[in-house]
Design a protein around this motif. Structure first.
Motif, mmCIF file in Angstrom:
data_model
loop_
_atom_site.group_PDB
_atom_site.id
_atom_site.type_symbol
_atom_site.label_atom_id
_atom_site.label_comp_id
_atom_site.label_asym_id
_atom_site.label_seq_id
_atom_site.Cartn_x
_atom_site.Cartn_y
_atom_site.Cartn_z
ATOM 1 N N UNK A 113 2.709 -18.471 -5.003
ATOM 2 C CA UNK A 113 2.251 -17.273 -5.221
ATOM 3 C C UNK A 113 2.014 -16.143 -4.622
ATOM 4 N N UNK A 114 1.253 -16.738 -3.070
ATOM 5 C CA UNK A 114 0.470 -15.702 -2.182
ATOM 6 C C UNK A 114 2.198 -15.244 -0.814
ATOM 7 N N UNK A 115 2.832 -16.319 -1.204
ATOM 8 C CA UNK A 115 4.551 -15.558 -0.349
ATOM 9 C C UNK A 115 5.283 -14.436 -1.816
ATOM 10 N N UNK A 116 5.050 -14.922 -2.337
ATOM 11 C CA UNK A 116 5.574 -13.391 -3.651
ATOM 12 C C UNK A 116 5.019 -12.094 -3.496
ATOM 13 N N UNK A 117 3.963 -12.276 -2.999
ATOM 14 C CA UNK A 117 3.133 -11.420 -2.729
ATOM 15 C C UNK A 117 3.451 -10.383 -1.435
ATOM 16 N N UNK A 118 3.424 -11.569 -0.635
ATOM 17 C CA UNK A 118 3.781 -10.911 0.842
ATOM 18 C C UNK A 118 5.200 -10.787 0.935
ATOM 19 N N UNK A 119 5.914 -10.680 0.100
ATOM 20 C CA UNK A 119 7.481 -9.943 -0.156
ATOM 21 C C UNK A 119 7.231 -9.245 -0.750
ATOM 22 N N UNK A 120 6.206 -9.741 -1.881
ATOM 23 C CA UNK A 120 6.668 -7.377 -2.593
ATOM 24 C C UNK A 120 5.894 -6.283 -1.788
ATOM 25 N N UNK A 121 5.359 -6.611 -0.577
ATOM 26 C CA UNK A 121 4.249 -5.888 0.466
ATOM 27 C C UNK A 121 5.688 -5.509 1.053
ATOM 28 N N UNK A 122 6.519 -6.334 1.346
ATOM 29 C CA UNK A 122 7.691 -6.215 2.836
ATOM 30 C C UNK A 122 8.736 -4.959 1.771
ATOM 31 N N UNK A 123 8.663 -5.489 0.699
ATOM 32 C CA UNK A 123 9.618 -4.356 -0.224
ATOM 33 C C UNK A 123 8.957 -3.060 -0.165
ATOM 34 N N UNK A 124 7.811 -2.902 -0.623
ATOM 35 C CA UNK A 124 6.841 -1.795 -0.447
ATOM 36 C C UNK A 124 6.881 -0.764 0.915
ATOM 37 N N UNK A 218 1.993 -2.964 -5.835
ATOM 38 C CA UNK A 218 3.600 -2.631 -4.818
ATOM 39 C C UNK A 218 4.769 -2.189 -5.795
ATOM 40 N N UNK A 219 5.285 -2.744 -7.149
ATOM 41 C CA UNK A 219 6.243 -2.014 -7.675
ATOM 42 C C UNK A 219 6.461 -0.745 -8.247
ATOM 43 N N UNK A 220 4.742 -0.088 -8.805
ATOM 44 C CA UNK A 220 4.170 0.657 -8.966
ATOM 45 C C UNK A 220 5.149 2.073 -7.966
ATOM 46 N N UNK A 221 4.336 2.104 -6.860
ATOM 47 C CA UNK A 221 4.285 2.772 -5.914
ATOM 48 C C UNK A 221 6.135 2.422 -5.932
ATOM 49 N N UNK A 222 6.415 1.622 -5.899
ATOM 50 C CA UNK A 222 8.147 1.435 -5.546
ATOM 51 C C UNK A 222 9.339 2.569 -6.142
ATOM 52 N N UNK A 223 8.522 2.136 -7.276
ATOM 53 C CA UNK A 223 8.881 3.403 -8.382
ATOM 54 C C UNK A 223 9.408 4.216 -8.310
ATOM 55 N N UNK A 224 7.542 4.976 -7.751
ATOM 56 C CA UNK A 224 7.359 5.975 -8.139
ATOM 57 C C UNK A 224 9.052 6.513 -6.793
ATOM 58 N N UNK A 225 8.541 5.953 -5.624
ATOM 59 C CA UNK A 225 9.566 6.337 -4.834
ATOM 60 C C UNK A 225 11.060 6.433 -4.877
ATOM 61 N N UNK A 226 11.066 5.261 -5.695
ATOM 62 C CA UNK A 226 12.634 5.508 -5.476
ATOM 63 C C UNK A 226 13.217 6.539 -6.881
ATOM 64 N N UNK A 227 12.332 6.387 -7.982
ATOM 65 C CA UNK A 227 12.445 7.823 -8.855
ATOM 66 C C UNK A 227 11.623 9.359 -7.879
#
Length: 312
Positions: A113-124, A218-227
């Motif tokens: 669960x924690x590693x998934x969050x770290x990976x989300x930050x990496x994608x951000x 993190x994915x909220x910011x990612x979606x905004x950046x992609x848009x």
């Protein structure tokens, strides 16, 4: 005779598993064996591939190799014992074995669960700050994030084990599941389980809701950046870099939430046991496949490895 508080009269538990389906015992054994060996093969291959290919020595694949390692430990904590019990007359597990099994299972689940969050930050960092990505996701930070994930999982699991060891088990000792899980153990306790239940709720909040919220932000910011990307090709490329992780996160959290909400009363029904298979067996098997199918870098790494082995 005065008994010590922390002693227990029960030395072993009975894991019923899928014994109430004697007609399909052989079929279930074959299915779970195939799923287990497939999960082991895919995760081990992914770890070896990332280790051997210098092009994959990046933060994203560093996290991915650790995810595969966690999945290996996660599935191995439950499935081998389940497989060995299929054809045994007495499907038992010792008290110590039950505690060790739940400790490993819980630690790996919380760490993932924690590693998934770290990976989300990496994608951000990769999508929202591409020019600063290398400096943000330094090897030191990546190592600390992975170490923090394991440490958090260890502390969370240890706290649950300490709470379990304070409970008294005097009978019955039948667990209507294929592995030792907290809800079933709490149902078998002869003493008050209020503290253990509160602790479980707190850990669910800390590891479940907090990590899920961080991933969503993190994915909220990612979606905004992609848009904001003008070209369709650029948007597609950016989305593909995080689609695999988003799929894995969705599978991990939706299956876990569904199972634990449906098993709030102890999770002893046949439906609960079969749904538990999804997040204990199927998810660890699917994760390497999810990350490989849509990932051109991994496919290219496989081709390079094939050419290297061919030349040798």
């Amino acid at each position: 005779m005065i008994k010590e508080r922390n002693t227990t009269e029960i030395t072993q538990f009975v894991l019923l598993g899928f014994s109430d389906f004697p007609q399909i015992t052989a079929l279930l054994f074959v299915i779970f064996l195939i799923l287990y060996t497939t999960a082991l093969s895919w995760n081990l291959c992914l770890i070896v591939l990332i280790r051997m290919d210098p092009c994959l020595h990046t933060p994203m694949y560093f996290f991915l190799s650790n995810l595969s390692f966690i999945d290996l430990c996660y599935i191995t904590s439950t499935v081998p014992k389940m497989l060995s019990n299929f054809f045994q007359e007495k499907q038992t597990i010792s008290f110590v074995g039950c505690i060790v099994q739940y400790f490993t299972f819980s630690m790996m689940g919380l760490s993932e669960s924690c590693l998934m969050t770290a990976m989300a930050y990496d994608r951000y960092a990769a999508i929202c700050n591409p020019l600063l990505y290398s400096s943000i996701m330094s090897p030191t930070l990546c190592a600390w994030m992975v170490t923090g994930s394991y440490t958090a999982g260890l502390m969370g699991s240890l706290s649950q084990i300490c709470a379990l060891l304070q409970l008294h088990f005097c009978g019955p000792n039948i667990i209507k599941h294929f592995f030792c899980d907290m809800p079933q153990l709490l149902n078998l306790s002869c003493t008050d389980t209020f503290f253990a239940q509160v602790l479980l709720a707190i850990l669910t909040m800390l590891f479940g809701l907090t990590n899920a919220l961080a991933i969503m932000i993190s994915y909220g910011y990612i979606i905004l950046s992609i848009m904001k990307i003008t070209s369709a090709k650029g948007r597609s490329k950016s989305f593909n870099t995080c689609a695999s992780h988003l799929t894995a996160v969705s599978l991990f959290y939706t299956s876990g939430v569904f199972v634990y909400l449906s098993s709030s009363s102890g999770g002893s029904s046949s439906f609960d046991r079969f749904t538990s298979v999804f997040y204990t067996v199927v998810i660890p098997m699917l994760n390497p496949l999810v990350y490989s199918l849509r990932n051109k870098e991994i496919r290219d790494a496989v081709k390079r490895l094939q050419r290297k082995m061919g030349s040798c």
